[in-house]
Design an enzyme around this catalytic site. Structure first.
Site, short mmCIF file in Angstrom:
data_model
loop_
_atom_site.label_atom_id
_atom_site.label_comp_id
_atom_site.label_asym_id
_atom_site.label_seq_id
_atom_site.Cartn_x
_atom_site.Cartn_y
_atom_site.Cartn_z
N SER A 160 39.66 -21.88 19.67
CA SER A 160 39.90 -21.90 18.11
C SER A 160 39.01 -23.18 17.74
CB SER A 160 40.68 -21.18 17.59
OG SER A 160 41.12 -20.43 18.66
N1 SAH Z 1 44.10 -19.57 22.12
C1 SAH Z 1 42.57 -19.86 22.58
C2 SAH Z 1 41.58 -18.67 21.72
C3 SAH Z 1 41.04 -17.58 22.72
S1 SAH Z 1 39.56 -16.35 21.89
C4 SAH Z 1 42.57 -20.94 23.14
O1 SAH Z 1 43.25 -21.51 22.49
O2 SAH Z 1 41.36 -21.37 23.11
C5 SAH Z 1 40.50 -15.28 22.30
C6 SAH Z 1 41.43 -14.49 23.32
O3 SAH Z 1 42.37 -13.71 23.68
C7 SAH Z 1 39.72 -14.30 24.64
O4 SAH Z 1 40.63 -15.32 25.62
C8 SAH Z 1 39.90 -12.97 24.60
O5 SAH Z 1 39.97 -12.80 26.04
C9 SAH Z 1 41.85 -12.72 24.75
N2 SAH Z 1 42.27 -11.25 23.87
C10 SAH Z 1 41.31 -10.27 23.16
N3 SAH Z 1 42.60 -9.21 23.77
C11 SAH Z 1 43.25 -8.99 24.16
C12 SAH Z 1 44.31 -8.65 25.16
N4 SAH Z 1 44.54 -6.85 24.54
N5 SAH Z 1 45.28 -9.23 25.43
C13 SAH Z 1 45.25 -10.35 26.29
N6 SAH Z 1 43.71 -11.11 26.13
C14 SAH Z 1 43.46 -10.31 24.58
#
Ligand code: SAH
Length: 213
Positions: free
Chosen positions: A60
């Site tokens: 993000s």
């Molecule tokens: N918090 C992260 C941003 C990640 S983007 C950072 O600081 O980099 C969102 C993430 O959520 C992705 O890696 C995606 O694979 C994950 N995601 C999406 N659906 C999910 C689910 N049901 N359970 C766990 N992770 C999930």
């Protein structure tokens, strides 16, 4: 420009965009974002923008990390659940502010890469799981704070159930296709109160586990 200098400039820009919580700014100042981005993007680590990571996901934008962290009102004694470990950056920032972060990711590859970063940086108060975060971590619930970093249509019921009384959840919701907003949901004796924060753009919260080659 040095990493220190770029981090200071980022903090200045976050202040100008309205982030005022000094503990949040300090935590962002302490976590080297360059350790969480892919090598080709290292020189953009302190630009205020989202960047691609493995598995077609994104780290993000720093402003959104700051805004969500501030909105979460984290206290030092808290246990915080994060859905969507991704690069691990948001978890690392939270780990500077609370007792323990529990973070769950559906891609094992991303979870392992994030785990290596936590170890290298000596962040020892982060517990990781690979799994479907829309179900939360029922055996470790309740949580004082829950942060969801992928967009769902509605706040998953399992996560609402795992929020402590007085707890706060920050979650992006896709109200209509292509239109997402960030919400703060507070649990009190009466139930759940919702506050609209701002428009955002996140990758979708996807149920179940992916096939990884
Ligand atoms: N918090 C992260 C941003 C990640 S983007 C950072 O600081 O980099 C969102 C993430 O959520 C992705 O890696 C995606 O694979 C994950 N995601 C999406 N659906 C999910 C689910 N049901 N359970 C766990 N992770 C999930």
């Amino acid at each position: 420009m040095s990493g220190d200098r770029r981090r200071r400039d980022l903090l200045q820009s976050l202040r100008e965009q309205g982030i005022t919580d000094e503990s949040v700014l300090q935590a962002i100042g302490e976590v080297p974002r360059e350790a969480f981005v892919e090598r080709p993007f290292a020189d953009q680590a302190y630009a205020d923008q989202a960047l691609p990571i493995s598995c077609g996901q994104t780290i993000s934008q720093p402003y959104i990390v700051a805004l969500m962290t501030e909105a979460l009102r984290v206290e030092p004694a808290h246990r915080v659940l994060e859905i969507g470990t991704g690069s691990g950056y948001q978890a690392a920032v939270l780990s500077r502010l609370c007792r323990r972060v529990y973070t769950i990711e559906r891609y094992r590859t991303l979870s392992e890469q994030a785990g290596e970063r936590f170890r290298r940086l000596g962040l020892t108060n982060i517990t990781q799981q690979v799994g479907d975060g829309s179900k939360g971590m029922p055996t470790l619930a309740p949580f004082d704070r829950i942060i969801v970093t992928a967009a769902a249509q509605e706040a998953p019921q399992a996560l609402l159930d795992q929020l402590s009384p007085g707890g706060v959840m920050v979650v992006p919701l896709e109200e209509r296709p292509g239109r997402q907003s960030l919400w703060r949901i507070t649990r009190d004796e009466q139930g759940f109160a919702r506050e609209h924060l701002t428009a955002v753009r996140f990758v979708p919260l996807v149920e179940g586990l992916p096939r990884e080659g």
